[in-house]
Design an enzyme around this catalytic site. Structure first.
Site, PDB file in Angstrom:
ATOM      1  CB  THR A  55      -0.948  -0.006   1.215  1.00  0.00           C
ATOM      2  OG1 THR A  55      -1.881  -1.097   1.082  1.00  0.00           O
ATOM      3  CG2 THR A  55      -1.730   1.304   1.315  1.00  0.00           C
ATOM      4  CD  GLN A 101      -2.908 -11.247  -4.500  1.00  0.00           C
ATOM      5  OE1 GLN A 101      -2.604 -12.433  -4.484  1.00  0.00           O
ATOM      6  NE2 GLN A 101      -3.354 -10.618  -3.420  1.00  0.00           N
ATOM      7  CG  HIS A 123       1.758 -10.259   3.525  1.00  0.00           C
ATOM      8  ND1 HIS A 123       0.476 -10.746   3.592  1.00  0.00           N
ATOM      9  CD2 HIS A 123       1.641  -8.968   3.164  1.00  0.00           C
ATOM     10  CE1 HIS A 123      -0.377  -9.789   3.280  1.00  0.00           C
ATOM     11  NE2 HIS A 123       0.313  -8.692   3.007  1.00  0.00           N
ATOM     12  CB  THR A 166      15.324   2.336  11.551  1.00  0.00           C
ATOM     13  OG1 THR A 166      15.787   3.548  12.137  1.00  0.00           O
ATOM     14  CG2 THR A 166      16.373   1.252  11.703  1.00  0.00           C
ATOM     15  CB  CYS A 191      -8.282  -4.976   1.323  1.00  0.00           C
ATOM     16  SG  CYS A 191      -6.615  -5.607   1.059  1.00  0.00           S
TER      17      CYS A 191
END
Length: 376
Positions: free
Chosen positions: A79, A185, A204, A240, A322
């Site tokens: 995102t 995807q 992920h 970081t 989502c």
């Protein structure tokens, strides 16, 4: 005795962490034995330099699946990468003020484009046909000399349809516009558009850790930062970096590259098994232009909310993860022309590397049995 874990068929929402990714992360999580794997990769001392080297190894692993002549910028997820790509290139594209995208894009693209419209940019949303595919003639007519950016998803997260992103990228190039591809995807599974200028991905969704994504940027594309501060990540993304997350992402990308053909063959077998078992169901979206690990199915008369509540032995989705809980009908299925009752009778099954044929067979039996009790 604890209940057995449900059969996991929600790979579009997230994927299981690959053992190789977990192993790559562990040295950089730190321990109590005197190691310094937890060091800040932006520090100049030796421990920091070692952590920075691990980040660069991961960057190269991720970049090896990308087109030539570009760089990988780490982000907190896809995102953020999509927002950086959409918002970061527009200043350099002035006086062009037009953005072209597709009705079935992820909310991270659609909602950002709608916000940009409030900032004075012109937005053109291309429709799709009943199979979920954009019409290239309509795209060609929409992409003109005022177009700054075209944004299109490679593999749709809800229906698995593969858009002709290569052709769209070439249309953008011919018009002097930039092309942003949401490859979340498809990265590591489907060929990327070689003419793209920006590509957004997420760890992920390829068996890497949550909390990290990346934006690939073609050399020569001017980009403004989305997050200001120390400018740690190439002056474009302040904050970081986590060597552990980067290492896990890189390892997941390396495994995806090595296993690409084997994964594709396995997922195709799972799809063929599922299609045979879900006889009497309709497939939403094109079967010919589709990633095999996504089946969006519907059955007339089915109450999916009740099915999800009653069937605890299978983890699957009623649509995009989502949008779950929003109460809104799927904008993707609606864009295909499906009426509300058909949208509400649709389920999404996602499977991949670690799914077995036995799990597909057991899940199909459970879903079909529960469905028959509803619809007769």
């Amino acid at each position: 005795m604890a209940a057995p874990a449900p059969i996991y068929l929600d790979y579009q929402a997230t994927t299981p962490l690959a053992p190789e990714a977990l192993k790559a992360m562990q040295p950089w999580l730190g321990d109590m034995t005197g190691g310094t794997g937890w060091a800040n990769p932006h520090s100049a001392h030796s421990a920091g330099r070692k952590a920075a080297a691990a980040v660069e190894v991961a960057r190269a692993q991720i970049g090896s699946l990308m087109p030539a002549s570009g760089r990988v910028i780490f982000t907190g997820g896809a995102t953020e990468a999509l927002n950086m790509g959409l918002r970061g290139v527009l200043a350099a594209q002035a006086p062009r003020r037009k953005i072209v995208t597709i009705a079935t894009e992820h909310a991270a693209v659609i909602d950002t484009c709608l916000w940009l419209e409030t900032q004075g940019f012109a937005l053109h949303v291309l429709p799709v046909d009943g199979e979920g595919l954009v019409d290239l003639d309509q795209a060609r007519a929409a992409i003109d000399g005022d177009t700054a950016l075209i944004a299109a998803m490679l593999v749709n997260n809800e229906i698995g349809v593969i858009q002709p992103v290569g052709a769209l990228a070439e249309l953008a190039q011919d018009a002097g516009a930039l092309f942003l591809c949401d490859a979340v995807q498809g990265y590591g599974r489907v060929a990327l558009p070689q003419a793209a200028d920006l590509i957004a991905i997420s760890a992920h969704k390829i068996h890497g850790p949550k909390g990290i994504g990346a934006l690939w940027v073609r050399d020569g594309v001017a980009l403004e930062p989305l997050i200001h501060g120390g400018g740690q990540e190439q002056g474009l993304r302040s904050g970081t970096l986590s060597p552990a997350l980067c290492a896990g992402f890189g390892a997941a990308a390396a495994v995806a590259q090595h296993n690409q053909q084997a994964d594709a063959a396995h997922v195709a077998l799972l799809r063929d098994t599922a299609l045979a078992l879900f006889d009497g169901w309709s497939v939403n979206g094109s079967l010919d232009h589709r990633y095999a690990g996504n089946l969006n199915l519907r059955r007339d008369g089915l109450d999916v909310s009740r099915l999800l509540s009653d069937l605890r032995g299978v983890a699957f989705s009623a649509g995009s993860a989502c949008a779950s809980g929003s109460g809104r009908p799927s904008h993707v299925l609606t864009a295909l022309g499906l009426p509300p009752q058909k949208v509400r009778s649709s389920i999404r099954l996602g499977f991949g590397r670690y799914t077995t044929v036995d799990e597909i067979e057991r899940a199909a039996h459970l879903i079909n049995s529960a469905t028959f009790s509803q619809t007769g």
